[in-house]
Design a protein around this motif. Structure first.
Motif, mmCIF file in Angstrom:
data_model
loop_
_atom_site.group_PDB
_atom_site.id
_atom_site.type_symbol
_atom_site.label_atom_id
_atom_site.label_comp_id
_atom_site.label_asym_id
_atom_site.label_seq_id
_atom_site.Cartn_x
_atom_site.Cartn_y
_atom_site.Cartn_z
ATOM 1 N N SER A 1 46.844 59.954 8.511
ATOM 2 C CA SER A 1 48.303 59.985 8.469
ATOM 3 C C SER A 1 48.867 60.095 7.058
ATOM 4 N N MET B 1 43.206 59.374 17.597
ATOM 5 C CA MET B 1 44.647 59.579 17.686
ATOM 6 C C MET B 1 45.184 59.328 19.096
ATOM 7 N N TYR B 2 44.346 59.546 20.126
ATOM 8 C CA TYR B 2 44.783 59.345 21.511
ATOM 9 C C TYR B 2 44.226 58.054 22.103
ATOM 10 N N ASP B 3 43.606 57.248 21.237
ATOM 11 C CA ASP B 3 43.064 55.951 21.654
ATOM 12 C C ASP B 3 42.129 56.099 22.850
ATOM 13 N N GLU B 4 41.296 57.123 22.816
ATOM 14 C CA GLU B 4 40.323 57.354 23.872
ATOM 15 C C GLU B 4 38.985 56.723 23.483
ATOM 16 N N ILE C 1 43.070 56.128 11.454
ATOM 17 C CA ILE C 1 44.383 56.687 11.760
ATOM 18 C C ILE C 1 45.241 56.711 10.504
ATOM 19 N N ARG D 1 38.510 62.681 15.774
ATOM 20 C CA ARG D 1 39.939 62.597 15.505
ATOM 21 C C ARG D 1 40.736 62.470 16.800
ATOM 22 N N ARG D 2 40.342 63.234 17.814
ATOM 23 C CA ARG D 2 41.050 63.134 19.101
ATOM 24 C C ARG D 2 40.876 61.739 19.695
ATOM 25 N N TRP D 3 39.668 61.224 19.683
ATOM 26 C CA TRP D 3 39.423 59.889 20.227
ATOM 27 C C TRP D 3 40.273 58.843 19.519
ATOM 28 N N ARG E 1 39.427 51.874 13.864
ATOM 29 C CA ARG E 1 40.331 52.892 14.408
ATOM 30 C C ARG E 1 41.631 52.937 13.605
#
Length: 211
Positions: free
Chosen positions: A114, A169-172, A110, A165-167, A106
Motif C-alpha cells: 500500500s 489483499m482479499y484475505d483469502e 498489505i 498478493r491476491r490472498w 498479513r
C-alpha cells in the motif's frame, strides 16, 4: 575456552541488526511506514542514524529486511542445490509459505503493497529473484535462447507473487494446491519436464569436474 574475538564481534553485529529490525517494525506497525523516520528508529535503538545505515542502506531496505534475508537464503540454496533450479524455486515457495500465514504478517505485507516506496523495494527484490533464477535455469538448459529462460523465470516468480498478493489483499487462505497448479501451468506452457531430483545437480557436478 573463550569465544574468539571475531566470532563475538559478528554475534554482536547480528544482535544489533535484529534489534534494529524489531524496533523499526514496531514503529512501522504503530505509525505507518511514512510516519516513521530513521531518526525515530535510531532513538528507539539508542543508536545514531549513521549506525543504522551501516546495516541497512535505506529505510526501504530496513522495512523489507525479512524479504531481503529470504532472497539471500534462496540465492544460497540455489548455489548449493541438489536438484534442478525450477524445483528448487518450487520447494522454496512451499517452505516459506507459512511465514505469511499469521495476521501480523498479513498486515505487514498489505502495508508494504500500500506504500509506493516499499512496493518499489519489493518489486526490486522480485526482479532479483527473476534474474538469479533465470541464470540458474540458463546454466542447466544449454542452448535454450536467453530470452526464453528469462521469460520463464519471470513467469515463475510473478505468478507466485500474484497469488500471494491476491490472498493477502482479499484475505483469502493460502492454498498450496493453487500454488502448485500455477507452477505446473507455467512449466507446461514452456514444455518443461520436471527432472528426477538430483539429476541436474549431478549433471552440473560432472560438468564442473570435466572443466
Amino acid at each position: 575456552m573463550t569465544e574468539p574475538r571475531a566470532g563475538l564481534r559478528e554475534r554482536k553485529k547480528e544482535d544489533a541488526r535484529r534489534q534494529i529490525i524489531h524496533k523499526a517494525n514496531r514503529l512501522f506497525r504503530k505509525h505507518g511506514y511514512e510516519g516513521v523516520t530513521l531518526e525515530q528508529i535510531a532513538d528507539a535503538c539508542v543508536m545514531s542514524v549513521r549506525t543504522i545505515l551501516r546495516y541497512f542502506s535505506t529505510k526501504e531496505a530496513l522495512a523489507l529486511a525479512v524479504e531481503h534475508d529470504l532472497l539471500e537464503s534462496f540465492r544460497s540454496r540455489l548455489a548449493n542445490r541438489e536438484t534442478d533450479a525450477v524445483t528448487c524455486w518450487r520447494d522454496f515457495q512451499v517452505e516459506t509459505l507459512h511465514l505469511m500465514e499469521s495476521a501480523e504478517a498479513r498486515q505487514r505485507m498489505i502495508a508494504i503493497f500500500s506504500t509506493s516506496a516499499t512496493l518499489a523495494e519489493f518489486s526490486l527484490i522480485g526482479q532479483t529473484y527473476q534474474d538469479i533464477l533465470a541464470d540458474a535455469i540458463a546454466e542447466e538448459s544449454g542452448d535454450v535462447p536467453p530470452l526464453e529462460t528469462a521469460v520463464f523465470a519471470t513467469l515463475l516468480v510473478s505468478s507466485s507473487s500474484a497469488a500471494f498478493r491476491r490472498w493477502l489483499m482479499y484475505d483469502e487462505p493460502f492454498d498450496i494446491v493453487v500454488l502448485d497448479k500455477n507452477f505446473d501451468r507455467v512449466c507446461t506452457a514452456f514444455d518443461v519436464r520436471k527432472p528426477a531430483r538430483g539429476q541436474k545437480a549431478k549433471s552440473r557436478a560432472a560438468g564442473a569436474q570435466a572443466g
